[in-house]
Each structure stands twice: as C-alpha cells, then as structure tokens.
Design a protein around this motif. Structure first.
Motif, PDB file in Angstrom:
ATOM      1  N   GLU A 274       3.645  10.406   4.951  1.00 48.17           N
ATOM      2  CA  GLU A 274       3.452  10.746   3.342  1.00 48.17           C
ATOM      3  C   GLU A 274       3.257   9.356   2.590  1.00 48.17           C
ATOM      4  OE1 GLU A 274       6.079  13.604   1.583  1.00 48.17           O
ATOM      5  OE2 GLU A 274       7.201  13.535   3.623  1.00 48.17           O
ATOM      6  N   SER A 275       2.377   9.496   1.867  1.00 50.51           N
ATOM      7  CA  SER A 275       1.999   8.101   0.928  1.00 50.51           C
ATOM      8  C   SER A 275       2.602   8.745  -0.658  1.00 50.51           C
ATOM      9  CB  SER A 275       0.695   7.729   1.022  1.00 50.51           C
ATOM     10  OG  SER A 275       0.481   6.505   0.205  1.00 50.51           O
ATOM     11  N   CYS A 276       1.874   9.411  -1.473  1.00 50.75           N
ATOM     12  CA  CYS A 276       2.019   9.624  -2.698  1.00 50.75           C
ATOM     13  C   CYS A 276       3.260  10.727  -2.886  1.00 50.75           C
ATOM     14  CB  CYS A 276       0.804  10.112  -3.407  1.00 50.75           C
ATOM     15  SG  CYS A 276       0.350  11.970  -2.888  1.00 50.75           S
ATOM     16  N   THR A 277       3.407  11.594  -1.671  1.00 49.29           N
ATOM     17  CA  THR A 277       4.331  12.522  -1.821  1.00 49.29           C
ATOM     18  C   THR A 277       5.945  11.736  -1.647  1.00 49.29           C
ATOM     19  OG1 THR A 277       3.780  13.125   0.338  1.00 49.29           O
ATOM     20  CG2 THR A 277       3.089  14.389  -1.567  1.00 49.29           C
ATOM     21  N   GLY A 278       5.861  10.567  -0.920  1.00 48.93           N
ATOM     22  CA  GLY A 278       6.886   9.987  -0.982  1.00 48.93           C
ATOM     23  C   GLY A 278       8.153  10.487  -0.365  1.00 48.93           C
ATOM     24  N   GLY A 279       7.896  11.328   0.751  1.00 47.55           N
ATOM     25  CA  GLY A 279       8.968  11.916   1.559  1.00 47.55           C
ATOM     26  C   GLY A 279       9.398  13.412   1.145  1.00 47.55           C
ATOM     27  N   MET A 280       8.707  13.921   0.063  1.00 48.44           N
ATOM     28  CA  MET A 280       8.794  15.224  -0.394  1.00 48.44           C
ATOM     29  C   MET A 280       8.745  16.238   0.487  1.00 48.44           C
ATOM     30  SD  MET A 280       7.646  16.895  -4.014  1.00 48.44           S
ATOM     31  CE  MET A 280       8.272  15.688  -5.175  1.00 48.44           C
ATOM     32  N   ILE A 281       7.621  16.126   1.374  1.00 47.71           N
ATOM     33  CA  ILE A 281       7.365  17.292   2.267  1.00 47.71           C
ATOM     34  C   ILE A 281       8.534  17.494   3.346  1.00 47.71           C
ATOM     35  CG2 ILE A 281       5.873  17.863   4.184  1.00 47.71           C
ATOM     36  CD1 ILE A 281       3.505  16.670   2.856  1.00 47.71           C
ATOM     37  N   THR A 282       8.768  16.123   3.803  1.00 52.59           N
ATOM     38  CA  THR A 282       9.836  16.056   4.972  1.00 52.59           C
ATOM     39  C   THR A 282      11.277  16.495   4.156  1.00 52.59           C
ATOM     40  OG1 THR A 282       8.963  14.141   5.722  1.00 52.59           O
ATOM     41  CG2 THR A 282      11.292  14.539   6.384  1.00 52.59           C
ATOM     42  N   HIS A 296      10.053  16.319  14.135  1.00 52.88           N
ATOM     43  CA  HIS A 296      10.096  15.013  14.894  1.00 52.88           C
ATOM     44  C   HIS A 296      10.328  13.986  13.919  1.00 52.88           C
ATOM     45  CE1 HIS A 296       7.655  16.380  18.814  1.00 52.88           C
ATOM     46  NE2 HIS A 296       8.712  16.841  18.784  1.00 52.88           N
ATOM     47  N   HIS A 297       9.651  13.833  12.917  1.00 50.72           N
ATOM     48  CA  HIS A 297       9.758  12.443  11.845  1.00 50.72           C
ATOM     49  C   HIS A 297       9.017  12.792  10.953  1.00 50.72           C
ATOM     50  CE1 HIS A 297       6.930  11.161  15.298  1.00 50.72           C
ATOM     51  NE2 HIS A 297       6.111  11.318  14.051  1.00 50.72           N
ATOM     52  N   GLY A 298       9.494  11.898   9.943  1.00 44.55           N
ATOM     53  CA  GLY A 298       8.760  11.991   8.403  1.00 44.55           C
ATOM     54  C   GLY A 298       8.705  10.470   8.098  1.00 44.55           C
ATOM     55  N   LEU A 299       7.539  10.060   7.939  1.00 46.30           N
ATOM     56  CA  LEU A 299       7.285   8.659   7.712  1.00 46.30           C
ATOM     57  C   LEU A 299       6.757   8.584   6.291  1.00 46.30           C
ATOM     58  CD1 LEU A 299       5.719   7.512  11.335  1.00 46.30           C
ATOM     59  CD2 LEU A 299       8.400   7.562  10.529  1.00 46.30           C
ATOM     60  N   VAL A 300       7.401   7.638   5.243  1.00 43.32           N
ATOM     61  CA  VAL A 300       6.635   7.314   4.140  1.00 43.32           C
ATOM     62  C   VAL A 300       5.840   5.997   4.443  1.00 43.32           C
ATOM     63  CG1 VAL A 300       7.192   6.891   1.811  1.00 43.32           C
ATOM     64  CG2 VAL A 300       8.743   8.411   2.810  1.00 43.32           C
ATOM     65  N   THR A 301       4.659   6.250   4.558  1.00 46.14           N
ATOM     66  CA  THR A 301       3.739   4.823   4.881  1.00 46.14           C
ATOM     67  C   THR A 301       2.906   4.695   3.387  1.00 46.14           C
ATOM     68  OG1 THR A 301       2.102   6.304   5.518  1.00 46.14           O
ATOM     69  CG2 THR A 301       3.708   5.044   7.160  1.00 46.14           C
ATOM     70  N   TYR A 302       3.791   3.823   2.637  1.00 48.23           N
ATOM     71  CA  TYR A 302       3.236   3.929   1.341  1.00 48.23           C
ATOM     72  C   TYR A 302       2.146   2.717   0.943  1.00 48.23           C
ATOM     73  CZ  TYR A 302       3.913   5.089  -3.832  1.00 48.23           C
ATOM     74  OH  TYR A 302       3.717   5.499  -5.131  1.00 48.23           O
ATOM     75  N   SER A 303       2.432   1.611   1.774  1.00 48.45           N
ATOM     76  CA  SER A 303       1.272   0.413   1.631  1.00 48.45           C
ATOM     77  C   SER A 303       0.186   0.381   2.497  1.00 48.45           C
ATOM     78  CB  SER A 303       2.160  -0.773   1.942  1.00 48.45           C
ATOM     79  OG  SER A 303       2.710  -0.894   3.272  1.00 48.45           O
TER      80      SER A 303
END
Length: 424
Positions: A274-282, A296-303
């Motif tokens: 996630e980028s713009c959702t910032g972890g909301m899905i996870t 499995h995992h949720g990654l916030v890859t913002y940059s």
C-alpha cells in the motif's frame, strides 16, 4: 410501542465524542423490528435532565436513558430521575453489597464515590450490570418506562441485549415477527439506487431502507409478518438482479468482512503493498480474528525508494510513468506477491490530497492492481472532491471488490457509475 432515547453528557452534546451508543442501540433494535421514533441529547445539567424526563415521558411508552450513572459529580441521571418523580434517592443494599464484593474480589480499594452508584430513586427497579460498577434501573413516569443504562459501550450492549430486550418483550408482548436482509453496495449514489429500485412493487409488509456509510451504501429490506417474511427471499432476489454488480456483500457490515469470510480457511493467501491507503487494506482485515490464516504480510511502501528496494519495482518504471500509474501498481502487486508466492496480492498508489495533484493526475487519482498466479488486473480511478480519508477508504473498497470478484471467478474490473476510470 413508542420507543425513544435520551442520551446524556456534555461531551456528547458538544461533539467532543461521537455518540456511537445511540447508533448501536437504534440499529440493534431495528434489526429486531423495533423502530426508535425520537431521540434527544441532554447535557450534564440537572434542570435540563429533569425537564427532558418529565416532558418525553408524556409521549413515549419506553425511553432508554444512556449515561450519567458513574460515581462523579457530573453523573446526574439517578438524582435527576428522583427529582422528576418528586421522590428521594434510596440506597439499594443489594448493589452496595455487590460493589463491595466486586472490589474485594479484584483486590482493589473502593473509593467512597463508588457508593453513589448504589443510590437509586425510591420507586426504581434495579437492573443488573454483570460487567461494570454502575447498575441500571427502570422507573415508571407518566406514560413511560424510563430504562437507565450505563454510558460505557461494553456495559450498555450487555444490558440492552440481556436486560432491556427481554423486558420490553415481556412488558409489551411479543412483537410481530420480522426479518431483515442487508445488501452492501459501492460505486452508486443513494438516489441512483432508490431510482433503480423504484421499479419493484413491494408486497405488503416489506419496506426498503438505505444507510449511507461511505464508501458503502447499505440497502435494508425489512419484512414484517409471516406472509412478508415468506416473500422476502423473492424480493431480495429482485433487488440483487436490478442492482447487478453494485451489490458487493450480503448481510455483512463491510467489504472487509466479506473478504475475510471468503479467505478464512480457504487455503488461499494474500499479500498487500500500500502507498496512498497507508495500511488501511491490511488493518481492516487484521480486525478479524483468524486473518493470519490467509494474510501473509501488508507493506506500506510510501516512498519511491521503498517501492524499489522492498518490492523490486524497476526504477525506470517510476521514471517513465510516475508513482501513481498502472505500470507502477502492477509492479508493486507482482513484487509483494512474489515475496512469499502468495495466491493474491493487492497494491495501491494514489494522490489522496488535499495537495499534490497535477493537471494529468489530479487529487483523487488512484491506481489499484490485483496480482494472481495467472495474471495482473489493474485500473486507475478518479475520486475528485473527496476528503483524504474518503479517497483512501474508497480505494480500499475498490481493491477489496477486485479481490472478491477474482475469488468468485467473475470479471475483476467493473464499471461503478459514480467512480470514473482513466483509460489505460
């Protein structure tokens, strides 16, 4: 039976907290076929509370009073009720002994102020609270029973379920049988849904209701009486046929709940970038116990750097297309899926605002991708003139719907009338 509710507390009246108690009570009773007809909020002022109790008790059969049963000076419900009836407060010995025993069992010293919670109006009937220190009580005034409940949500829910509902069932007789179907929709306005469903001729005893809780609009189909209940499945089928892909879940409060239901113990696995959702899905999935069976995992890859170094996105893709683009989210989804070879992966990247947009990609532009073991599906949507929070929550809902449709082996990308898409 005419049911009303009086909510108390300065923090509720002033908007410092959102009154989730009132919403929960109304919704819980509505699902039982019991409709609330009036609700008022009163601050922690003695004269206002007394006036509200006296005035509303002339119009209602039952009034739920929420809050004001604590040990502090601003908890006035019991005294206000006594004043409204012109009677004294009397110590309820049973509840005082309960308090003393509760504090002893929990190795705690009871403050003197807690004893205030055992003083009730002289004519009150005590209502047990097995999960807190504030007992409830009920009092008859004018035409109405006033049923006093604690403001702590956990305690309130216990009391409504275990005490209040059995009380009104016994006091006012068995209510007419009722049933309820709830259909969750996204991507359609409430007026558009209502116009579409106006084609249906509803049988006697069946009504439609709408509840907007963005990004969802929930359609409630009420059936009252045995004949209407027998017709409910057919009416529900008609509604679903008319709305088509607008319906994304049945008898689920959110799309996250629907996704959890379909993935839990399914044998499938999911990863999220996630980028713009910032972890909301996870985060919405982790709210459900058992989500570890598939997530499995949720990654916030913002940059951009994290997209490259964590997910393996080719820097050339970012240079050529930008972070908010179909190629980027496809690469994000493929990268996060490949880490543990998940069955499915979701990825989002967008401009949630309120700043950061451009002529080509205005605020509200969001790219979403779903990667599977057989291919990648993606779309870029336009969510203009929405708040930052709503852009994120709508993007999350669309991502969930793409996954839901893939799990059902349906077309992953569909048209939502209120959510335009960019052409690839």
């Amino acid at each position: 039976m005419k049911l009303e509710m009086i909510c108390t507390g300065e923090e509720v009246l002033s908007g410092q907290i959102v009154d989730t108690n009132a919403a929960w009570v109304a919704n819980t009773l509505m699902e039982l076929g019991i409709e609330m007809q009036h609700r008022v909020t009163v601050g922690d002022r003695m004269d206002d509370l007394v006036a509200a109790f006296q005035e509303r008790s002339k119009h209602a059969d039952v009034i739920i009073v929420n809050g004001g049963l604590g040990p502090t000076s601003d908890d006035m419900s019991a005294l206000a009720m006594a004043k409204a009836k012109g009677e004294e407060l009397v110590e309820n010995v049973q509840w005082r002994e309960h308090l003393e025993d509760w504090f002893t069992r929990n190795n705690r010293v009871m403050a003197k102020s807690n004893l205030k919670q055992a003083w009730l109006p002289a004519s009150a009937v005590m209502v047990d609270n097995p999960v807190g220190t504030a007992c409830g009580f009920r009092v008859k005034l004018n035409n109405a029973w006033l049923f006093f409940t604690p403001g702590v949500p956990f305690e309130l829910k216990h009391m409504i379920t275990e005490q209040f509902i059995p009380f009104i069932t016994e006091e006012f007789g068995v209510q007419e049988k009722s049933a309820l179907e709830k259909l969750l929709t996204i991507g359609h306005g409430e007026s558009s849904l209502a116009d579409t469903l106006s084609e249906i001729t509803l049988p006697a005893g069946i009504e439609l209701g709408y509840r907007s809780s963005m990004p969802h609009i929930e359609i409630k189909i009420f059936a009252r009486g045995d004949k209407a209940i027998r017709q409910l499945p057919d009416v529900t089928k008609q509604v679903k046929a008319l709305l088509g892909c607008a319906v994304v879940a049945e008898n689920r409060p959110t799309l996250a709940a629907e996704i959890h239901h379909r993935l839990y113990q399914s044998g499938f696995s999911l990863s999220v970038a996630e980028s713009c959702t910032g972890g909301m899905i996870t985060s919405q999935l982790i709210d459900f116990a058992g989500s570890s069976s598939y997530l499995h995992h949720g990654l916030v890859t913002y940059s951009n750097e994290s997209k490259v170094k964590v997910l393996g996105v080719n820097p050339q893709i970012l240079d050529d297309h930008g972070a908010v683009s179909i190629p980027t989210v496809e690469a994000m989804a493929q990268g996060v899926r490949g880490i543990l070879d998940s069955d499915f992966a979701l990825a989002t990247s967008g401009i949630a605002g309120p700043d950061g947009g451009s002529d080509d990609k205005p605020v509200g532009t969001v790219a979403i991708a779903l990667a599977t073991k057989h291919g990648v599906y993606s779309q870029m949507v336009k969510l203009p003139k929405r708040s930052r929070q709503l852009v994120r929550s709508m993007s999350t809902a669309i991502a969930y719907d793409m996954l839901r449709r893939a799990l059902l082996e349906e077309a992953v990308i569909v048209d939502y009338p209120s959510i335009p898409r960019f052409a690839k």
